[in-house]
Scaffold this motif. Sequence first.
Motif, PDB file in Angstrom:
ATOM      1  N   LYS A   2       0.774  -1.316   0.061  1.00  0.00           N
ATOM      2  CA  LYS A   2      -0.112   0.102  -0.086  1.00  0.00           C
ATOM      3  C   LYS A   2       0.855   1.301   0.047  1.00  0.00           C
ATOM      4  N   LYS A   3       0.493   2.243  -0.589  1.00  0.00           N
ATOM      5  CA  LYS A   3       1.290   3.605  -0.568  1.00  0.00           C
ATOM      6  C   LYS A   3       0.882   4.237   1.055  1.00  0.00           C
ATOM      7  N   ARG A   4       2.171   4.883   1.097  1.00  0.00           N
ATOM      8  CA  ARG A   4       1.983   5.661   2.554  1.00  0.00           C
ATOM      9  C   ARG A   4       1.725   7.268   2.172  1.00  0.00           C
ATOM     10  N   VAL A   5       0.539   7.590   2.979  1.00  0.00           N
ATOM     11  CA  VAL A   5       0.314   8.899   2.992  1.00  0.00           C
ATOM     12  C   VAL A   5       0.366   9.529   4.204  1.00  0.00           C
ATOM     13  N   VAL A   6       1.078  10.576   4.523  1.00  0.00           N
ATOM     14  CA  VAL A   6       0.976  11.457   5.720  1.00  0.00           C
ATOM     15  C   VAL A   6       0.274  12.712   5.433  1.00  0.00           C
ATOM     16  N   MET A   7      -0.437  12.730   6.559  1.00  0.00           N
ATOM     17  CA  MET A   7      -1.152  14.271   6.681  1.00  0.00           C
ATOM     18  C   MET A   7      -1.068  15.077   7.924  1.00  0.00           C
ATOM     19  N   GLY A   8      -0.720  16.415   7.718  1.00  0.00           N
ATOM     20  CA  GLY A   8      -0.158  17.029   8.936  1.00  0.00           C
ATOM     21  C   GLY A   8      -0.216  18.457   8.760  1.00  0.00           C
ATOM     22  N   PHE A   9      -0.402  19.115   9.767  1.00  0.00           N
ATOM     23  CA  PHE A   9      -0.494  20.806   9.748  1.00  0.00           C
ATOM     24  C   PHE A   9       0.881  21.057   9.559  1.00  0.00           C
ATOM     25  N   LEU A  10       0.974  22.515   9.010  1.00  0.00           N
ATOM     26  CA  LEU A  10       2.217  23.196   8.939  1.00  0.00           C
ATOM     27  C   LEU A  10       2.762  23.732  10.216  1.00  0.00           C
ATOM     28  N   GLY A  11       3.891  23.390  10.495  1.00  0.00           N
ATOM     29  CA  GLY A  11       4.498  23.920  11.980  1.00  0.00           C
ATOM     30  C   GLY A  11       5.161  25.450  11.879  1.00  0.00           C
ATOM     31  N   THR A  12       4.299  26.556  12.038  1.00  0.00           N
ATOM     32  CA  THR A  12       4.644  27.761  11.943  1.00  0.00           C
ATOM     33  C   THR A  12       5.748  28.238  12.916  1.00  0.00           C
ATOM     34  N   LYS A  13       6.006  27.465  13.666  1.00  0.00           N
ATOM     35  CA  LYS A  13       7.287  27.788  14.455  1.00  0.00           C
ATOM     36  C   LYS A  13       8.256  26.825  13.990  1.00  0.00           C
ATOM     37  N   LEU A  14       7.822  25.439  14.417  1.00  0.00           N
ATOM     38  CA  LEU A  14       9.006  24.403  14.188  1.00  0.00           C
ATOM     39  C   LEU A  14       9.427  24.251  12.780  1.00  0.00           C
ATOM     40  N   ASP A  15       8.421  24.569  11.884  1.00  0.00           N
ATOM     41  CA  ASP A  15       9.058  24.236  10.314  1.00  0.00           C
ATOM     42  C   ASP A  15       9.657  25.758   9.908  1.00  0.00           C
ATOM     43  N   MET A  16       9.648  26.737  10.578  1.00  0.00           N
ATOM     44  CA  MET A  16      10.096  27.882  10.086  1.00  0.00           C
ATOM     45  C   MET A  16      11.897  27.827   9.668  1.00  0.00           C
ATOM     46  N   GLY A  17      11.868  28.776   8.637  1.00  0.00           N
ATOM     47  CA  GLY A  17      13.198  28.761   8.076  1.00  0.00           C
ATOM     48  C   GLY A  17      13.213  29.174   6.559  1.00  0.00           C
ATOM     49  N   PHE A  18      13.880  30.049   6.056  1.00  0.00           N
ATOM     50  CA  PHE A  18      14.062  30.357   4.714  1.00  0.00           C
ATOM     51  C   PHE A  18      15.763  30.463   4.251  1.00  0.00           C
ATOM     52  N   GLY A  19      16.570  30.785   5.118  1.00  0.00           N
ATOM     53  CA  GLY A  19      17.876  31.014   4.759  1.00  0.00           C
ATOM     54  C   GLY A  19      18.524  29.670   4.573  1.00  0.00           C
ATOM     55  N   PRO A  20      19.901  29.262   4.083  1.00  0.00           N
ATOM     56  CA  PRO A  20      20.519  27.905   4.284  1.00  0.00           C
ATOM     57  C   PRO A  20      20.779  27.373   5.490  1.00  0.00           C
ATOM     58  N   ASP A  21      20.796  28.109   6.376  1.00  0.00           N
ATOM     59  CA  ASP A  21      20.752  27.603   7.673  1.00  0.00           C
ATOM     60  C   ASP A  21      19.670  26.731   8.315  1.00  0.00           C
ATOM     61  N   ARG A  22      18.620  26.846   7.299  1.00  0.00           N
ATOM     62  CA  ARG A  22      17.335  26.113   8.077  1.00  0.00           C
ATOM     63  C   ARG A  22      17.777  24.693   7.850  1.00  0.00           C
ATOM     64  N   TRP A  23      18.567  24.366   7.099  1.00  0.00           N
ATOM     65  CA  TRP A  23      18.750  22.603   6.949  1.00  0.00           C
ATOM     66  C   TRP A  23      19.635  22.126   8.272  1.00  0.00           C
ATOM     67  N   GLU A  24      20.098  23.176   8.921  1.00  0.00           N
ATOM     68  CA  GLU A  24      20.839  22.891  10.216  1.00  0.00           C
ATOM     69  C   GLU A  24      20.059  22.750  11.404  1.00  0.00           C
ATOM     70  N   ARG A  25      18.718  23.020  11.237  1.00  0.00           N
ATOM     71  CA  ARG A  25      17.861  22.799  12.197  1.00  0.00           C
ATOM     72  C   ARG A  25      16.899  21.843  12.031  1.00  0.00           C
TER      73      ARG A  25
END
Length: 529
Positions: A2-25
């Motif tokens: 079966k295919k795996r489907v994940v559903m969830g809300f965007l984390g407006t704090k935990l998922d935050m990040g736009f610069g290159p350093d976001r990959w370090e978090r």
Amino acid sequence: MKKRVVMGFLGTKLDMGFGPDRWERWRPTVSICSQEGSMVDRYELLYEQRYQKLADRVMEDLRQVSPETDVRGHIVGIRKPWDFEDVFGHLHDFLKGYDFDVEKEEYEAHITTGTHVAQICLFLLTESRHLPGKLLQTGPPRGRKAKTGFGSVSLIDLDLSKYDQLATRFNAEQLEALDFLKSGIATRNKAFNELIEKIEVVALRSAAPILLTGPTGAGKSQLARRIYELRQQRGGLDGGFVEVNCATLRGDTAMSALFGHKKGAFTGAQSDRPGLLRQAHGGMLFLDEIGELGVDEQAVLLRAVEEGMYLPVGADQPVKSKFQLIAGTNRDLSKEVSSGGFREDLLARINVWTFQLPGLADRTEDIEPNLDYELREFSNKNGRAVTFNKEARQNFLQFAKSPQAPWRGNFRDLNAAISRMATLAPQGRIRAEEVADECKRLTQSWHRPEEASIANDLSEVLEPDVLENIDPFDAVQLSYVVEVCRKSKNISEAGRTLFAVSRAQKKTSNDSDRLRKYLAKFELQFGDL
């Protein structure tokens, strides 16, 4: 697979990040698709319109770390992210319109991101199977991988029966609840035990009205109080238990007693009265013998149950009272509706959960454990232990389980019988003498003149050994046949009277022969009568 489907809300704090350093978090949503050996076929990202820019960045990063994942964004119209009703309603509508395919796909609800309200709503909708899947929980990396790892991922299956320790614990709690509802009595009747199991489930899961039916003395009042105490133990109710016998409410005082009144509402109303429904606010109201309520009281009660408010006598403003209703009756309320004695709309409202309690005579295997229970109760109340001797116990149980014991008053009769024998028992030992006296007393209390007259009528025409072997059902019918025969000039006239309908419908050709064969079953002839 079966295919795996994940559903969830965007984390407006935990998922935050736009610069290159976001990959370090550690970003929970991105980390799910970054796990080695754990492929996500589709990710459904839920977010509010105002976070569109962040959602676009997160979805782009998801596609970068997992090109195989079909990433889809969904704007949910949540206006108040900390308002339970608003969040639950929009999430419910989204899931209701989602095209689930459980045959080909398996679903996971990510509950690490989003507000606490969003996480709770996602949990509840997964538990209720509006989202037919498991819960997915993520955590940040620890130790040496704190800055480079993708964190932890764990699944929670809400089918608790799969967790042995939890299943054992919940089974033990259920048995404890069942034992509590039965007052600790180890009942043996299978149908009754199954009934209590259903009541236990309803009592803990539903706040809808419960209707307990059954003969007088079957235990409706005690069971209602037990349901209340069980719900109170499990945190379901804050208010008290208010019990009302509707048969004691008569005339103008009924409305005032139930719904209260304002000062000056009628002669004698010298002060405000809250009423019993108001006393039950936040708790449970048990209306025993609800069929005795007048139609006016029924109308006000219906509004109180449906809307949680009603008008006290003489009041201009409605009063609010939220309570759970349990109603008890020994009447057939459907027949009362047909005769106009009970409102059909009220019956429909209180008939959500209906449980028919059997009489004691229909549970003869439960007489012995209830006998022991009544002895314990007597001993506790009176401060002295009372027991049966072996012969006395056998004699009483033999009588109690026999057809000669109809137990018309059910458990009230049993309670009174044990109380009388225990009081008279010398040195706390009930003897055969006390049992014999009590059996005689009970038999006399159950005596009905009309039944005696039937037996007396038949004793004039039947031999004693024949009379002893006739069921009460057959005795009533035979008594009527004897009466008709005695009033008839001959067997033909008696036959025409007894089989008039069959004769008119031409279902029988010889009334006399039919009557003659019926009498022969009891060793009777028309001439004998």
